[in-house]
Design a protein around this motif. Structure first.
Motif, PDB file in Angstrom:
ATOM      1  N   LEU A   1     -38.207   2.968 -42.936  1.00  0.00           N
ATOM      2  CA  LEU A   1     -38.932   2.763 -41.675  1.00  0.00           C
ATOM      3  C   LEU A   1     -37.998   2.195 -40.606  1.00  0.00           C
ATOM      4  CD1 LEU A   1     -42.377   1.373 -42.894  1.00  0.00           C
ATOM      5  CD2 LEU A   1     -41.910   3.611 -41.901  1.00  0.00           C
ATOM      6  N   ALA A   2     -37.126   1.277 -40.998  1.00  0.00           N
ATOM      7  CA  ALA A   2     -36.163   0.713 -40.041  1.00  0.00           C
ATOM      8  C   ALA A   2     -35.225   1.796 -39.525  1.00  0.00           C
ATOM      9  CB  ALA A   2     -35.385  -0.418 -40.701  1.00  0.00           C
ATOM     10  N   LEU A   3     -34.771   2.672 -40.423  1.00  0.00           N
ATOM     11  CA  LEU A   3     -33.876   3.759 -40.017  1.00  0.00           C
ATOM     12  C   LEU A   3     -34.568   4.723 -39.066  1.00  0.00           C
ATOM     13  CD1 LEU A   3     -31.246   5.410 -40.262  1.00  0.00           C
ATOM     14  CD2 LEU A   3     -32.325   6.600 -42.172  1.00  0.00           C
TER      15      LEU A   3
ATOM     16  N   ALA B   1     -56.256   1.873 -49.747  1.00  0.00           N
ATOM     17  CA  ALA B   1     -54.826   2.177 -49.811  1.00  0.00           C
ATOM     18  C   ALA B   1     -54.529   3.591 -49.327  1.00  0.00           C
ATOM     19  CB  ALA B   1     -54.317   1.986 -51.243  1.00  0.00           C
ATOM     20  N   VAL B   2     -55.369   4.553 -49.715  1.00  0.00           N
ATOM     21  CA  VAL B   2     -55.183   5.935 -49.270  1.00  0.00           C
ATOM     22  C   VAL B   2     -55.262   6.017 -47.752  1.00  0.00           C
ATOM     23  CG1 VAL B   2     -56.209   8.240 -49.246  1.00  0.00           C
ATOM     24  CG2 VAL B   2     -55.949   7.014 -51.412  1.00  0.00           C
ATOM     25  N   GLY B   3     -56.283   5.390 -47.169  1.00  0.00           N
ATOM     26  CA  GLY B   3     -56.456   5.431 -45.716  1.00  0.00           C
ATOM     27  C   GLY B   3     -55.299   4.781 -44.973  1.00  0.00           C
ATOM     28  N   LEU B   4     -54.877   3.600 -45.436  1.00  0.00           N
ATOM     29  CA  LEU B   4     -53.789   2.889 -44.767  1.00  0.00           C
ATOM     30  C   LEU B   4     -52.469   3.646 -44.882  1.00  0.00           C
ATOM     31  CD1 LEU B   4     -54.554  -0.798 -45.854  1.00  0.00           C
ATOM     32  CD2 LEU B   4     -54.567   0.100 -43.510  1.00  0.00           C
ATOM     33  N   ALA B   5     -52.155   4.135 -46.078  1.00  0.00           N
ATOM     34  CA  ALA B   5     -50.886   4.840 -46.282  1.00  0.00           C
ATOM     35  C   ALA B   5     -50.817   6.106 -45.438  1.00  0.00           C
ATOM     36  CB  ALA B   5     -50.708   5.175 -47.764  1.00  0.00           C
ATOM     37  N   LEU B   6     -51.908   6.864 -45.410  1.00  0.00           N
ATOM     38  CA  LEU B   6     -51.890   8.112 -44.647  1.00  0.00           C
ATOM     39  C   LEU B   6     -51.829   7.845 -43.150  1.00  0.00           C
ATOM     40  CD1 LEU B   6     -51.981  11.156 -44.625  1.00  0.00           C
ATOM     41  CD2 LEU B   6     -54.477  11.037 -44.673  1.00  0.00           C
ATOM     42  N   ALA B   7     -52.566   6.843 -42.669  1.00  0.00           N
ATOM     43  CA  ALA B   7     -52.539   6.523 -41.243  1.00  0.00           C
ATOM     44  C   ALA B   7     -51.133   6.131 -40.795  1.00  0.00           C
ATOM     45  CB  ALA B   7     -53.526   5.396 -40.937  1.00  0.00           C
ATOM     46  N   LEU B   8     -50.468   5.310 -41.580  1.00  0.00           N
ATOM     47  CA  LEU B   8     -49.103   4.907 -41.237  1.00  0.00           C
ATOM     48  C   LEU B   8     -48.147   6.092 -41.269  1.00  0.00           C
ATOM     49  CD1 LEU B   8     -48.943   1.535 -43.221  1.00  0.00           C
ATOM     50  CD2 LEU B   8     -48.927   1.804 -40.731  1.00  0.00           C
ATOM     51  N   ALA B   9     -48.292   6.950 -42.270  1.00  0.00           N
ATOM     52  CA  ALA B   9     -47.421   8.123 -42.370  1.00  0.00           C
ATOM     53  C   ALA B   9     -47.637   9.073 -41.195  1.00  0.00           C
ATOM     54  CB  ALA B   9     -47.662   8.849 -43.688  1.00  0.00           C
TER      55      ALA B   9
ATOM     56  N   LEU C   1     -47.811  20.744 -37.267  1.00  0.00           N
ATOM     57  CA  LEU C   1     -47.879  19.370 -37.757  1.00  0.00           C
ATOM     58  C   LEU C   1     -49.289  18.804 -37.613  1.00  0.00           C
ATOM     59  CD1 LEU C   1     -46.335  16.857 -38.809  1.00  0.00           C
ATOM     60  CD2 LEU C   1     -45.922  16.247 -36.408  1.00  0.00           C
ATOM     61  N   ALA C   2     -49.945  19.100 -36.492  1.00  0.00           N
ATOM     62  CA  ALA C   2     -51.312  18.632 -36.288  1.00  0.00           C
ATOM     63  C   ALA C   2     -52.278  19.260 -37.285  1.00  0.00           C
ATOM     64  CB  ALA C   2     -51.759  18.935 -34.854  1.00  0.00           C
ATOM     65  N   VAL C   3     -52.103  20.554 -37.559  1.00  0.00           N
ATOM     66  CA  VAL C   3     -52.961  21.233 -38.545  1.00  0.00           C
ATOM     67  C   VAL C   3     -52.759  20.619 -39.931  1.00  0.00           C
ATOM     68  CG1 VAL C   3     -53.419  23.418 -39.724  1.00  0.00           C
ATOM     69  CG2 VAL C   3     -53.039  23.389 -37.251  1.00  0.00           C
ATOM     70  N   ALA C   4     -51.500  20.396 -40.302  1.00  0.00           N
ATOM     71  CA  ALA C   4     -51.213  19.772 -41.595  1.00  0.00           C
ATOM     72  C   ALA C   4     -51.835  18.389 -41.680  1.00  0.00           C
ATOM     73  CB  ALA C   4     -49.696  19.685 -41.812  1.00  0.00           C
ATOM     74  N   ALA C   5     -51.816  17.653 -40.570  1.00  0.00           N
ATOM     75  CA  ALA C   5     -52.392  16.310 -40.550  1.00  0.00           C
ATOM     76  C   ALA C   5     -53.902  16.349 -40.765  1.00  0.00           C
ATOM     77  CB  ALA C   5     -52.060  15.622 -39.232  1.00  0.00           C
ATOM     78  N   VAL C   6     -54.578  17.300 -40.129  1.00  0.00           N
ATOM     79  CA  VAL C   6     -56.040  17.414 -40.293  1.00  0.00           C
ATOM     80  C   VAL C   6     -56.391  17.711 -41.749  1.00  0.00           C
ATOM     81  CG1 VAL C   6     -58.071  18.806 -39.715  1.00  0.00           C
ATOM     82  CG2 VAL C   6     -56.495  18.090 -37.909  1.00  0.00           C
TER      83      VAL C   6
ATOM     84  N   LEU D   1     -48.637   8.358 -38.198  1.00  0.00           N
ATOM     85  CA  LEU D   1     -48.050   7.757 -36.997  1.00  0.00           C
ATOM     86  C   LEU D   1     -46.537   7.946 -36.981  1.00  0.00           C
ATOM     87  CD1 LEU D   1     -48.277   6.018 -34.443  1.00  0.00           C
ATOM     88  CD2 LEU D   1     -48.126   3.989 -35.916  1.00  0.00           C
ATOM     89  N   VAL D   2     -45.896   7.656 -38.090  1.00  0.00           N
ATOM     90  CA  VAL D   2     -44.439   7.772 -38.167  1.00  0.00           C
ATOM     91  C   VAL D   2     -43.995   9.219 -37.970  1.00  0.00           C
ATOM     92  CG1 VAL D   2     -42.448   7.541 -39.704  1.00  0.00           C
ATOM     93  CG2 VAL D   2     -44.162   5.730 -39.605  1.00  0.00           C
ATOM     94  N   TYR D   3     -44.651  10.151 -38.657  1.00  0.00           N
ATOM     95  CA  TYR D   3     -44.269  11.558 -38.547  1.00  0.00           C
ATOM     96  C   TYR D   3     -44.434  12.077 -37.126  1.00  0.00           C
ATOM     97  CZ  TYR D   3     -43.725  12.329 -43.571  1.00  0.00           C
ATOM     98  OH  TYR D   3     -43.292  12.313 -44.870  1.00  0.00           O
TER      99      TYR D   3
END
Length: 408
Positions: free
Chosen positions: A147-149, A213-221, A42-47, A223-225
């Protein structure tokens, strides 16, 4: 097309693609491939995802047009590589659309999963046909519910007292190939930020909005993942997770809350619908861009005079996805999709490399390029063989069509 999307809507569409069915289905095959090394995968995929996102954002700000890396490859490398990127995206994301639709079917009515999947594709194609703003509004609602779920799942697991942090430790089953294969499979769940770039003609002030938008969306994703994956592994362990058909439902059941299992199922279906909607938008916009250049039938370049959407492309993409969803299974679709999309991002990084001669500025696209190619060719062999065959067919079709020889 009309520029109707602001920052909030654009981030929501990106999140809708990432915080979708990927988190509900991709953890299990990744754990089966990497064992206790799944979180490393997961960390490799994130990088790799971060590098791809940074390269895509820089390119989207320079070329704010529909088509994403299809446009960047043409402008920065050559028409051949632009075509290869567009073809890889379309075939890879068509498989992703089918996977999302089938996820809806499996959770809503397993006995008739394929029929439900086809119905979902038809319904969401109609939503996209009616206009991008309606799609953005629906995606915002879906993202909020999912996100609530996911927050509820994490709280239930960590509050149950049954999660064990020792299950997060690396064991003797970890090997580099398994970790890389898991990273390639998990990349399936991260690739949604491409939707933001493909909507370049419908975003207000794209040079400023798209990179943010790209930076914000990816950062939030990310964190959630990370939070969800850690909680699920701590609850189930990698072996049990690897064999789970519905990982989050299994984790909630193991935490002692079986009554929540149907709620998780409904949430997975909603998440898949959100991802499917955003994916259909992205594939149709890339189809539009390639049709404009006559690499696909030119009728697919038509834009609806009232709704401002590429309605012919949307109908064609919806029809193809519906057929595929009637024929494939979700796990094989994930590997095939990851191969095509990783090649797409490899071309994006190669394109970003050409934006500057600065050595320091080229570090990110270099890491992204190497990472994408490595993950693509360490996916399950069947996925690599099928993906390579289809991409090669697209390359051959381009070189033999004669379109490129006329300067298109």
């Amino acid at each position: 097309m009309s520029r109707r999307l602001g920052l909030f809507d654009t981030v929501a569409l990106g999140l809708g693609s990432m915080i979708g069915a990927g988190i509900f289905v991709a953890l299990a095959p990744a754990a089966a491939a990497a064992g206790t090394g799944m979180l490393v995968g997961l960390a490799v995929a994130a990088v790799v995802a971060v590098c791809n996102a940074m390269s895509s954002a820089r390119l989207a700000a320079r070329y704010p047009r529909s088509g994403g890396t299809y446009v960047y490859g043409r402008e920065r490398l050559s028409p051949f590589w632009g075509h290869t990127a567009g073809w890889s995206f379309i075939v890879g994301k068509t498989a992703s659309c089918a996977a999302m639709a089938l996820t809806v079917g499996y959770y809503v009515w397993p006995a008739y999963a394929n029929a439900v999947a086809v119905g979902a594709v038809v319904a969401l194609t109609a939503v996209g046909y009616a206009g991008i703003q309606r799609s953005a509004t629906l995606t915002r609602i879906i993202v909020a519910l999912v996100l609530a779920l996911l927050a509820t799942v994490v709280v239930v697991i960590l509050g149950s007292g049954r999660a064990d942090a020792s299950r997060l430790a690396l064991g003797g089953d970890v090997d580099a190939y398994g970790v890389l294969q898991a990273a390639g499979l998990l990349f399936f769940a991260f690739a949604g930020y491409a939707r933001i770039a493909t909507l370049g003609e419908e975003v207000r002030d794209p040079a400023r909005t798209i990179p943010r938008a790209v930076g914000l969306a990816l950062a939030l994703a990310l964190l959630v993942y990370a939070v969800v994956a850690v909680a699920v592994v701590a609850q189930l362990g990698s072996a049990r997770l690897g064999s789970a058909a519905a990982p989050l439902s299994e984790a909630v059941r193991a935490a002692g809350f079986p009554a929540l299992t149907p709620v998780v199922g409904v949430g997975a279906a909603i998440a898949a619908l959100g991802a499917l909607l955003a994916l259909l938008l992205g594939v149709s916009r890339t189809t539009l861009a390639m049709a404009r250049d006559r690499y696909l039938p030119h009728t697919l370049a038509a834009v609806h005079p009232r709704h401002g959407t590429p309605h012919h492309a949307e109908l064609a993409v919806g029809a193809v996805v519906a057929v595929v969803a009637a024929l494939v299974d979700v796990r094989s679709a994930i590997g095939f999709s990851s191969f095509g999309v990783l090649l797409y991002y490899a071309i994006a990084n190669a394109s970003a490399w050409t934006l500057t001669t600065s050595v320091s500025a080229r570090v990110v696209p270099a890491i992204g390029l190497i990472g994408c190619l490595t993950l693509a060719f360490t996916l399950p062999p069947v996925s690599v063989a099928a993906g390579a065959a289809v991409v090669l067919a697209g390359m051959i079709a381009y070189t033999t069509s004669g379109v490129h020889r006329h300067g298109v």
